[in-house]
Design a protein around this motif. Structure first.
Motif, mmCIF file in Angstrom:
data_model
loop_
_atom_site.group_PDB
_atom_site.id
_atom_site.type_symbol
_atom_site.label_atom_id
_atom_site.label_comp_id
_atom_site.label_asym_id
_atom_site.label_seq_id
_atom_site.Cartn_x
_atom_site.Cartn_y
_atom_site.Cartn_z
ATOM 1 N N UNK A 89 0.811 -1.214 0.000
ATOM 2 C CA UNK A 89 0.000 0.000 0.000
ATOM 3 C C UNK A 89 0.843 1.262 0.000
ATOM 4 N N UNK A 90 1.889 1.281 0.828
ATOM 5 C CA UNK A 90 2.769 2.448 0.867
ATOM 6 C C UNK A 90 3.541 2.569 -0.447
ATOM 7 N N UNK A 91 3.956 1.452 -1.016
ATOM 8 C CA UNK A 91 4.665 1.489 -2.292
ATOM 9 C C UNK A 91 3.782 2.060 -3.393
ATOM 10 N N UNK A 92 2.547 1.633 -3.448
ATOM 11 C CA UNK A 92 1.617 2.176 -4.438
ATOM 12 C C UNK A 92 1.398 3.668 -4.203
ATOM 13 N N UNK A 93 1.272 4.061 -2.945
ATOM 14 C CA UNK A 93 1.109 5.475 -2.629
ATOM 15 C C UNK A 93 2.299 6.313 -3.056
#
Length: 77
Positions: A16-20
């Motif tokens: 999720x953080x990577x996508x963000x």
């Protein structure tokens, strides 16, 4: 801690953080947006990833929503 163990425990949050971060960088390249918007993308990615890790179910309960809509607006009454 082994990497596989970290990934199985926190995989949703990491993804999720990577996508963000990727979406935030795209917005910076296309046009500069405030840092607040970038932080919002990170927070949304982290929250969705955390929900996946904790297996709370989907963010939007599509089944309940579709049932409610079908009862509310039946085509033939």
């Amino acid at each position: 801690m082994m990497w596989k163990e970290i990934w199985t425990t926190y995989g949703g949050r990491i993804a999720g953080v990577t996508v963000g971060v990727v979406l935030g960088i795209l917005y910076f390249i296309v046009g500069f947006w405030d840092m607040l918007f970038f932080a919002l993308l990170l927070w949304i990615g982290y929250t969705v990833g955390k929900m996946k890790d904790e297996q709370n179910g989907p963010v939007i309960p599509w089944n309940r929503l579709s049932e409610w809509l079908m009862q509310r607006w039946r085509p033939f009454k």
